[in-house]
Design a protein around this motif. Structure first.
Motif, PDB file in Angstrom:
ATOM      1  N   LYS A  31       0.689  -1.619  -0.008  1.00  0.00           N
ATOM      2  CA  LYS A  31      -0.053  -0.038  -0.486  1.00  0.00           C
ATOM      3  C   LYS A  31       0.971   1.234  -0.161  1.00  0.00           C
ATOM      4  O   LYS A  31       1.741   0.927   0.462  1.00  0.00           O
ATOM      5  N   THR A  89       0.605   5.450   0.538  1.00  0.00           N
ATOM      6  CA  THR A  89      -0.177   6.762   1.059  1.00  0.00           C
ATOM      7  C   THR A  89       0.677   8.188   0.919  1.00  0.00           C
ATOM      8  O   THR A  89       1.929   8.137   1.020  1.00  0.00           O
ATOM      9  N   ILE A 128      -1.080   4.928   9.077  1.00  0.00           N
ATOM     10  CA  ILE A 128      -2.006   4.793   8.217  1.00  0.00           C
ATOM     11  C   ILE A 128      -2.285   3.671   6.821  1.00  0.00           C
ATOM     12  O   ILE A 128      -2.429   2.776   7.593  1.00  0.00           O
ATOM     13  N   VAL A 129      -0.759   3.613   6.471  1.00  0.00           N
ATOM     14  CA  VAL A 129      -0.078   2.996   5.729  1.00  0.00           C
ATOM     15  C   VAL A 129      -0.063   1.400   6.213  1.00  0.00           C
ATOM     16  O   VAL A 129      -0.697   0.621   5.499  1.00  0.00           O
ATOM     17  N   TYR A 174      -1.654  -0.032   8.585  1.00  0.00           N
ATOM     18  CA  TYR A 174      -3.706  -0.469   8.591  1.00  0.00           C
ATOM     19  C   TYR A 174      -3.866  -0.804   7.122  1.00  0.00           C
ATOM     20  O   TYR A 174      -4.505  -1.481   7.424  1.00  0.00           O
ATOM     21  N   GLU A 175      -3.504  -0.009   6.268  1.00  0.00           N
ATOM     22  CA  GLU A 175      -4.074  -0.165   4.950  1.00  0.00           C
ATOM     23  C   GLU A 175      -3.964  -1.511   4.229  1.00  0.00           C
ATOM     24  O   GLU A 175      -4.138  -2.062   4.100  1.00  0.00           O
ATOM     25  N   GLU A 215      -5.193  -4.354   5.960  1.00  0.00           N
ATOM     26  CA  GLU A 215      -7.064  -4.788   5.992  1.00  0.00           C
ATOM     27  C   GLU A 215      -6.669  -5.364   4.633  1.00  0.00           C
ATOM     28  O   GLU A 215      -7.494  -6.239   3.718  1.00  0.00           O
ATOM     29  N   GLU A 216      -4.845  -5.065   3.399  1.00  0.00           N
ATOM     30  CA  GLU A 216      -5.975  -5.397   2.175  1.00  0.00           C
ATOM     31  C   GLU A 216      -5.065  -6.734   2.342  1.00  0.00           C
ATOM     32  O   GLU A 216      -5.685  -7.914   1.257  1.00  0.00           O
TER      33      GLU A 216
END
Length: 266
Positions: free
Chosen positions: A30, A32, A44-45, A47-48, A51-52
């Motif tokens: 990911k 960002t 942020i990146v 946790y993204e 999730e992916e």
């Protein structure tokens, strides 16, 4: 249940995260924009990417951060310099790599790799926008009125690119304004910009005795621009291979280092 690992690359412009399994297989990537708060950008990146991948946070055994904001990232178990991370990640993706050209938002690097996959030497520019993604960002938006993702295709339409001789982004801007006023087509100017950056980065590497042995791998955000890849290839008269997801190499390298650090502890 296997163990999983994360590499987080907090760059000046973008933050990236790669999650791998214990064998180094990439399970998620990911990206960002980097915020003023580098720690928040990393979280942020991360946790993204979690999730992916569908992996739970508690199943991540070790996290290594790299990039400008690496020491700001509070979740990291360890940090590694970005040159080492870029080398590790690129060699993982392209075994046998001998030269890495990496151009990010605020810096450019040329890294020579030996036949064992170890860094021999490197040169880096992080003091001047010329020769970085910032050079294209400033001049593309302001002068050519196009988005960055349109620049590569525009470069490839060039028939007679002019030489942009100024070593400074500000002076290059004046040079390009003059060219536009004399009717030089935008696509020729775009390729002139690509050639200017490629010449500058190649010269930086040569000043550090880097010989551009093949395979030559091109990474960093600017490697998305096919015109710049072609410029490097034309000047060096050698094949230059652009990484498919060119912004993931340092995060992947950090994840590879996370695997090694975790195994050292066992």
């Amino acid at each position: 249940m296997g163990k999983y690992f994360a590499g987080v690359d907090i760059g000046s412009t973008t933050s990236k995260c790669v999650i791998t399994d214990e064998a180094g297989n990439m399970l998620a990537f990911k990206l960002t924009d980097t915020l003023f708060d580098r720690d928040k950008s990393g979280k942020i990146v991360f946790y993204e990417a979690l999730e992916e991948s569908g992996i739970k946070e508690e199943d991540i055994a070790y996290i290594v951060s790299t990039g400008y904001g690496r020491r700001s990232f509070s979740m990291a178990n360890d940090v590694t310099p970005e040159i080492i991370a870029h080398a590790k990640g690129t060699v993982k993706l392209y075994p046998g790599t001998r030269t890495i050209i990496d151009i990010g938002g605020q810096d450019s690097k040329v890294i020579a790799i030996d036949d064992l996959g170890i860094i021999e030497k490197f040169e880096m520019n992080d003091k001047c926008a010329a020769g970085t993604g910032r050079f294209f960002e400033v001049l593309t938006n302001r002068l050519l009125s196009i988005d960055m993702d349109e620049l590569g295709p525009m470069c490839l339409k060039a028939t007679n690119p002019p030489a942009i001789s100024s070593m400074c982004t500000i002076f290059a801007e004046s040079e390009i304004i003059s060219m536009l006023s004399t009717g030089i087509p935008s696509e020729d100017i775009a390729m002139g910009m690509a050639l200017s950056v490629a010449k500058r980065v190649i010269a930086m590497g040569k000043a550090g005795q880097i010989r551009y042995k093949e395979p030559i791998i091109f990474s960093g955000g600017v490697a998305n621009n096919e015109g710049v890849r072609k410029a490097f290839s034309d000047i060096l008269n050698k094949e230059v291979i652009a990484v498919q997801n060119p912004q993931n190499t340092a995060a992947l390298g950090a994840a590879m280092i996370a695997i090694a650090k975790y195994k050292e502890q066992k």
